[in-house]
Design a protein around this motif. Structure first.
Motif, PDB file in Angstrom:
ATOM      1  N   ASN A 228      38.599  39.968  44.421  1.00 16.81           N
ATOM      2  CA  ASN A 228      39.540  40.222  44.929  1.00 16.81           C
ATOM      3  C   ASN A 228      40.078  38.142  43.826  1.00 16.81           C
ATOM      4  O   ASN A 228      41.020  38.222  43.634  1.00 16.81           O
ATOM      5  N   THR A 229      38.642  37.454  43.596  1.00 13.71           N
ATOM      6  CA  THR A 229      38.396  35.971  43.108  1.00 13.71           C
ATOM      7  C   THR A 229      39.111  36.530  41.737  1.00 13.71           C
ATOM      8  O   THR A 229      38.381  37.685  40.969  1.00 13.71           O
ATOM      9  N   ARG A 230      39.941  35.818  41.369  1.00 12.01           N
ATOM     10  CA  ARG A 230      40.310  35.492  40.094  1.00 12.01           C
ATOM     11  C   ARG A 230      39.769  34.925  39.441  1.00 12.01           C
ATOM     12  O   ARG A 230      38.445  33.853  39.481  1.00 12.01           O
ATOM     13  N   HIS A 231      39.284  35.226  37.966  1.00  9.44           N
ATOM     14  CA  HIS A 231      38.427  34.391  36.933  1.00  9.44           C
ATOM     15  C   HIS A 231      39.107  34.126  35.557  1.00  9.44           C
ATOM     16  O   HIS A 231      40.371  34.906  35.179  1.00  9.44           O
ATOM     17  N   ALA A 232      38.986  33.556  35.194  1.00 10.96           N
ATOM     18  CA  ALA A 232      39.330  32.892  33.631  1.00 10.96           C
ATOM     19  C   ALA A 232      39.307  33.520  32.725  1.00 10.96           C
ATOM     20  O   ALA A 232      40.457  34.106  31.131  1.00 10.96           O
ATOM     21  N   ASP A 233      38.250  34.921  33.022  1.00 10.48           N
ATOM     22  CA  ASP A 233      37.990  35.165  31.766  1.00 10.48           C
ATOM     23  C   ASP A 233      38.812  36.807  32.340  1.00 10.48           C
ATOM     24  O   ASP A 233      37.694  37.920  31.361  1.00 10.48           O
ATOM     25  N   ALA A 234      38.978  37.121  33.140  1.00 12.47           N
ATOM     26  CA  ALA A 234      39.218  38.108  33.843  1.00 12.47           C
ATOM     27  C   ALA A 234      40.564  38.855  33.256  1.00 12.47           C
ATOM     28  O   ALA A 234      41.482  38.326  32.441  1.00 12.47           O
ATOM     29  N   ILE A 235      40.905  39.988  33.137  1.00 17.24           N
ATOM     30  CA  ILE A 235      41.938  40.530  33.069  1.00 17.24           C
ATOM     31  C   ILE A 235      42.108  41.020  33.902  1.00 17.24           C
ATOM     32  O   ILE A 235      42.119  42.230  34.711  1.00 17.24           O
ATOM     33  N   PRO A 236      43.677  40.389  35.268  1.00 18.71           N
ATOM     34  CA  PRO A 236      44.212  39.182  34.180  1.00 18.71           C
ATOM     35  C   PRO A 236      43.891  38.282  35.142  1.00 18.71           C
ATOM     36  O   PRO A 236      42.677  38.233  35.173  1.00 18.71           O
ATOM     37  N   THR A 237      43.787  37.096  34.353  1.00 20.57           N
ATOM     38  CA  THR A 237      43.073  35.782  34.380  1.00 20.57           C
ATOM     39  C   THR A 237      43.961  35.090  35.638  1.00 20.57           C
ATOM     40  O   THR A 237      44.230  35.900  37.109  1.00 20.57           O
ATOM     41  N   VAL A 238      43.589  33.435  35.199  1.00 16.66           N
ATOM     42  CA  VAL A 238      43.670  33.216  37.448  1.00 16.66           C
ATOM     43  C   VAL A 238      45.493  32.493  37.387  1.00 16.66           C
ATOM     44  O   VAL A 238      44.868  32.497  38.024  1.00 16.66           O
ATOM     45  N   SER A 239      45.884  33.095  37.135  1.00 12.81           N
ATOM     46  CA  SER A 239      47.390  32.528  36.650  1.00 12.81           C
ATOM     47  C   SER A 239      48.056  33.855  36.947  1.00 12.81           C
ATOM     48  O   SER A 239      48.394  34.273  35.841  1.00 12.81           O
ATOM     49  N   THR A 240      48.668  34.520  37.644  1.00  9.40           N
ATOM     50  CA  THR A 240      49.683  35.573  37.446  1.00  9.40           C
ATOM     51  C   THR A 240      51.248  34.937  38.714  1.00  9.40           C
ATOM     52  O   THR A 240      50.979  33.848  39.137  1.00  9.40           O
ATOM     53  N   ASP A 241      51.824  35.972  38.449  1.00  7.42           N
ATOM     54  CA  ASP A 241      53.551  35.900  39.618  1.00  7.42           C
ATOM     55  C   ASP A 241      53.466  37.076  39.862  1.00  7.42           C
ATOM     56  O   ASP A 241      54.492  37.777  40.511  1.00  7.42           O
ATOM     57  N   TRP A 242      52.355  37.793  41.275  1.00  2.24           N
ATOM     58  CA  TRP A 242      52.569  38.569  41.406  1.00  2.24           C
ATOM     59  C   TRP A 242      51.439  38.325  42.423  1.00  2.24           C
ATOM     60  O   TRP A 242      50.168  37.840  42.502  1.00  2.24           O
ATOM     61  N   TRP A 243      51.694  39.146  43.718  1.00  3.96           N
ATOM     62  CA  TRP A 243      50.391  38.659  45.042  1.00  3.96           C
ATOM     63  C   TRP A 243      48.535  39.889  44.398  1.00  3.96           C
ATOM     64  O   TRP A 243      49.150  40.987  43.872  1.00  3.96           O
ATOM     65  N   ASN A 244      48.325  38.754  44.581  1.00  7.85           N
ATOM     66  CA  ASN A 244      46.512  39.154  44.250  1.00  7.85           C
ATOM     67  C   ASN A 244      46.402  40.194  45.364  1.00  7.85           C
ATOM     68  O   ASN A 244      45.324  39.744  46.350  1.00  7.85           O
ATOM     69  N   TYR A 245      46.995  41.205  45.280  1.00  6.54           N
ATOM     70  CA  TYR A 245      46.144  42.093  46.919  1.00  6.54           C
ATOM     71  C   TYR A 245      44.642  42.620  46.755  1.00  6.54           C
ATOM     72  O   TYR A 245      44.510  43.130  46.022  1.00  6.54           O
ATOM     73  N   GLY A 246      43.940  43.127  47.765  1.00  8.61           N
ATOM     74  CA  GLY A 246      42.578  42.527  47.643  1.00  8.61           C
ATOM     75  C   GLY A 246      42.348  44.113  48.000  1.00  8.61           C
ATOM     76  O   GLY A 246      42.995  44.519  49.268  1.00  8.61           O
TER      77      GLY A 246
END
Length: 623
Positions: free
Chosen positions: A181-199
């Motif tokens: 569940n690593t975040r990436h700048a070119d992903a959908i969604p990108t690195v910044s969100t306002d919800w928990w990144n549940y893996g």
């Protein structure tokens, strides 16, 4: 992301131009097929350095000459002298479906790779085909069966599956998933969100069994703006050539038999003289059977039209006000993703208790089960993909990812009457590259489904005391839909009523977010932030502001329930929770909950006898 995955995304496919086995198109209505559930306890290994995937030269084991060496081999020492530095057998377990953040304290904030393993028994039959189906894995999933790589999927909220007919073996089989569940700048969604990144593996895992020639996909819905014709298609896959397809709706006394073409596709067109049309007041679902050769699929489908005319939204030809609320795929009472129908029904019932006829499922595709419950319970749905905030607009691979996620969502849910609006994104900043990206995404949706509305949650612009819509994307959409936070992120309860909206477009206006944080049980006057009174007064002020918009046809305040967010660290009022919920993290209804319900009760009365019903010729009449 890995370079080859970027190249795969640029191909416009689901990461399959580099993999040893192609992912199959997902079966429509997977739960209705014969299947074995692989839900339950999966053993897991936390792998922050991806030791189980890369060798010490940072080369993937599954791309080596032998294709082995990674954790997916599930190796056992052959003798007491062999070195094996991992073991699923001695590892703890996680519940699947479920996120890892809420199941192990050391994983609460973890972002990275976790390996999960499940053993299962399978007696494959020679006359059947078998598909390993995942409802969702967040975010990048590498899937292996009996040590062999099936493929990779990117996207944390949409289903995918693999044809495993030739990989299954009688007796014990082993499936291993590398979830990252690593975040990436070119992903959908990108690195910044306002919800928990549940893996993790957050939705069902099934082994489906179908005949060699089987029904892959179908759409059975009313034709665009036509209450008197059901249209759609049935798509088959398999060796049989041009078999007949029969679609029956026994309760409505409707049936048709058509022949598939050389590609296995059959167009469906059924004239309708009498139906109970689906609506929130009468969420009628009909039993529908699709049969072809040895395969047969049963579904429960509602029939309705949704359209706009001028500033009106028309449901079954009648003007409707969308009394909505936004919600996340999260249970506030039990940490983590929604775990099943009970959790989902609870949230939707809370919305109905507020007299909602509509929900915005933010900011990503929710479970198919949630959409089916909305069908059953009578709630229209805004369904969205996580094109959220600042995306890599000029990256072709990123657009291909967004388009694939949008396609997967539409294909999965296009038989659900509840879905009224496909949303292509949320709060994306205006620029030429973004406008091109979002315009192409809107075109993608319309090509897939022309029977629903296409929208996005846009942002407003302020010039002095005037609030305007200057986003050029609005011209490409069916609704003027936007978020605005008067009274919280700008202005206050004292001065927000000095602002006015100027919306010149001749389209319905749908306000997709507004709100204020309130810590449940904290009381004060209406000028004191974080109190229930501040939130409540903000809602009352918003109603006065928004009702002054001539084209206002719906709202989805933010949000039904408090939810977890890493962006919200205030130790007193937030503690990593977004407190804009109308219901608290303990299920307590705040003052604004009751204020919104009263507003919706009045809106329901206002629209009960409103002009806006169409007769058979499409002309407006008064009911």
């Amino acid at each position: 992301m890995h370079k080859k995955i970027r190249q795969a995304l640029a191909c416009g496919v689901t990461l399959l131009c580099l993999l040893p086995a192609l992912a199959a198109p997902t079966l429509q209505n997977i739960q209705a097929r014969a299947h074995q559930s692989l839900n339950g306890r999966w053993q897991y290994i936390v792998d922050p350095y991806e030791t189980g995937y890369y060798d010490y030269r940072r080369q993937p084991y599954d791309q080596s000459a032998s294709g082995s060496g990674g954790f997916y081999d599930d190796r056992q020492p052959r003798d007491k002298g062999e070195l094996v530095e991992y073991s699923f057998d001695g590892s703890p377990t996680l519940a699947v479906p479920g996120d890892w953040n809420s199941q192990a304290a050391k994983l609460e904030l973890y972002e990275g790779t976790v390996w999960l393993r499940r053993r299962f028994e399978a007696p494959p039959r020679a006359d059947k085909r078998y598909f390993l189906h995942f409802g969702a894995v967040n975010y990048e999933a590498h899937v292996y069966l009996n040590g062999r790589k099936l493929g990779t999927h990117i996207g944390g909220f949409t289903p995918f599956q693999f044809d495993v007919t030739d990989q299954l073996k009688p007796g014990q089989n082993t499936v291993v998933v590398k979830a990252d569940n690593t975040r990436h700048a070119d992903a959908i969604p990108t690195v910044s969100t306002d919800w928990w990144n549940y893996g993790g593996i957050t939705r069902d895992v099934l082994l489906a069994e179908v005949p060699a020639t089987h029904i892959v996909d179908y759409k059975i819905q009313l034709a665009k703006n036509d209450l008197h014709r059901i249209e759609g298609f049935v798509q088959l896959d398999g060796p049989a050539h041009q078999p007949d397809v029969t679609v029956t709706i026994p309760e409505a006394k409707l049936a048709t038999t058509v022949r598939t073409d050389a590609t296995g596709r059959a167009a469906i067109s059924i004239p309708v003289s009498s139906l109970r049309y689906w609506s929130p007041e009468d969420p009628k679902l009909y039993g529908v059977t699709i049969a072809a050769g040895a395969d047969r699929v049963e579904d429960r489908i509602g029939f309705r039209t949704i359209a706009t005319r001028g500033r009106d939204i028309l449901l079954n030809g009648r003007s409707v006000f969308l009394r909505g609320v936004s919600l996340h795929d999260e249970n506030p009472l039990i940490p983590g993703r929604l775990r099943g129908e009970g959790d989902m029904r609870m949230l939707l019932q809370w919305a109905k208790d507020m007299n909602c006829n509509y929900v915005r499922l933010a900011h990503y595709p929710h479970s198919e089960a949630m959409l089916r419950l909305a069908d059953e319970m009578g709630l229209m749905v805004w369904a969205e993909v996580p094109v959220y905030w600042t995306i890599a607009w000029q990256n072709e691979a990123t657009f291909a990812n967004a388009a694939q996620q949008m396609t997967d969502l539409v294909v999965r849910d296009r038989n659900r009457a509840a879905v009224a609006i496909w949303s292509i994104g949320n709060e994306t900043p205006v620029s030429a590259p973004r406008n091109a990206f979002m315009g192409k995404l809107a075109d993608t949706v319309r090509a897939l489904d022309d029977t629903r509305l296409v929208a996005a949650a846009l942002e407003v612009h302020r010039e002095g005391r005037e609030i305007t819509m200057q986003d050029p994307l609005a011209e490409r959409l069916d609704l003027i839909s936007f978020n605005e936070y008067a009274g919280w992120y700008w202005a206050s309860n004292r001065d927000m009523l000095d602002y006015r909206f100027t919306i010149p477009h001749d389209k319905p206006v749908l306000v997709t977010e507004f709100g204020a944080d309130a810590l449940a049980g904290l009381h004060g006057d209406a000028d004191t932030r974080w109190t229930e009174e501040y939130q409540d007064q903000l809602y009352k002020n918003q109603f006065r502001m928004l009702d002054a918009i001539p084209g206002l046809r719906g709202i989805t305040p933010w949000i039904l329930v408090d939810f977890r967010s890493p962006r919200r660290p205030h130790p007193v009022y937030q503690d990593f929770w977004n407190r804009k919920g109308l219901i608290s993290a303990t299920g307590e209804r705040k003052k604004a909950f009751h204020t919104l319900k009263a507003y919706y009760d009045a809106k329901e009365r206002q629209y009960t006898n409103k002009v806006g019903v169409l007769d058979a010729a499409g002309e407006e009449k008064r009911r």
